[in-house]
Design an enzyme around this catalytic site. Sequence first.
Site, short mmCIF file in Angstrom:
data_model
loop_
_atom_site.label_atom_id
_atom_site.label_comp_id
_atom_site.label_asym_id
_atom_site.label_seq_id
_atom_site.Cartn_x
_atom_site.Cartn_y
_atom_site.Cartn_z
N HIS A 128 34.73 32.75 45.95
CA HIS A 128 33.36 32.56 45.48
C HIS A 128 32.37 32.76 46.63
O HIS A 128 32.67 32.42 47.77
CB HIS A 128 33.17 31.14 44.93
CG HIS A 128 34.20 30.75 43.91
ND1 HIS A 128 35.42 30.22 44.26
CD2 HIS A 128 34.17 30.84 42.56
CE1 HIS A 128 36.11 29.99 43.15
NE2 HIS A 128 35.39 30.36 42.11
N ASP A 130 29.57 31.14 46.90
CA ASP A 130 28.96 29.83 47.21
C ASP A 130 27.51 29.98 47.64
O ASP A 130 27.03 29.31 48.55
CB ASP A 130 29.78 29.08 48.27
CG ASP A 130 31.14 28.60 47.75
OD1 ASP A 130 31.37 28.73 46.53
OD2 ASP A 130 31.94 28.11 48.53
#
Length: 305
Positions: A128, A130
């Site tokens: 991810h 993030d």
Amino acid sequence: MHNTLVSLIGAPTDIGAGARGASMGPEALRVAQLGPILETHGVHVLDRGNLSGPANPWLPPVDGYRHLAEVAEWNRKVHEAVYAELRVGRLPILLGGDHCLGLGSISAVARHCRDAGKKLRVLWLDAHADFNTSALTPSGNIHGMPVACLCGHGPQELTGIGGQVPAISPKWVRQIGIRSVDPGEKRFVHEQGLEVFDMRFIDEMGMRHTMELALATLDANTHLHVSFDVDFLDPDIAPGVGTTVPGGPTYREAQLCMEMIADTGRLGSLDVMELNPALDVRNKTAALAVDLIESLFGKSTLMRA
């Protein structure tokens, strides 16, 4: 990397995550013998034990953030602990905990680099990006926001940790292994100019070329920080994470990634995040993480001197 002084810092919380269990990550890494295994490579390891912070109240989000006050407190504690190790010339390894703690850790590294007049390069190994904000994510889980917060996008309680906003420039970050990004987040990542080597890039160009680009222009005055989310790895080999995304790097690709980082000789700090033993199979994900960390400190699987 010989005679490296390493400090292990446990941060046993899942305060920013959407699933419980990452709070048990530090102990699982210790059970997998992280300290003793590093010591076999001539590394001097000091286990500082675990930080303590607020318990996880497991509440719904408030104004777009879950557990904002508790997340801020944990990150302040992580920041101070990591900064203290860097100041005395040790290499901190933060044992997570969920990835929201990368905010405290990397803001401390950035502060240390400002003190020392060093450049910073952050390798973000993760499925991810993030790089969410409360406007982009409905969950409010702050483990999806640390890179955005580090780059100055987020609540003041988080962006201000470390005393400078933004703590880092997106230009210092290389994200590797990305394969799950929300649509709004994708636009934001492009706008901000993050360098992202997603799985499509790794499939097409190979891990070696990917890492050559991610590590390009490192010099003797560069501090290299690695933030290793265990969900970077393919869930077939690393099931012990709360947010599995299929199609991650294989064991060999992950080993090559770590070995090429080790070859630079520039590693200055490390996060090991999102290990969730509650979802693991007989601690195999922790054992794999330790194996890869061992490679970061010079274990080569190749027959090279």
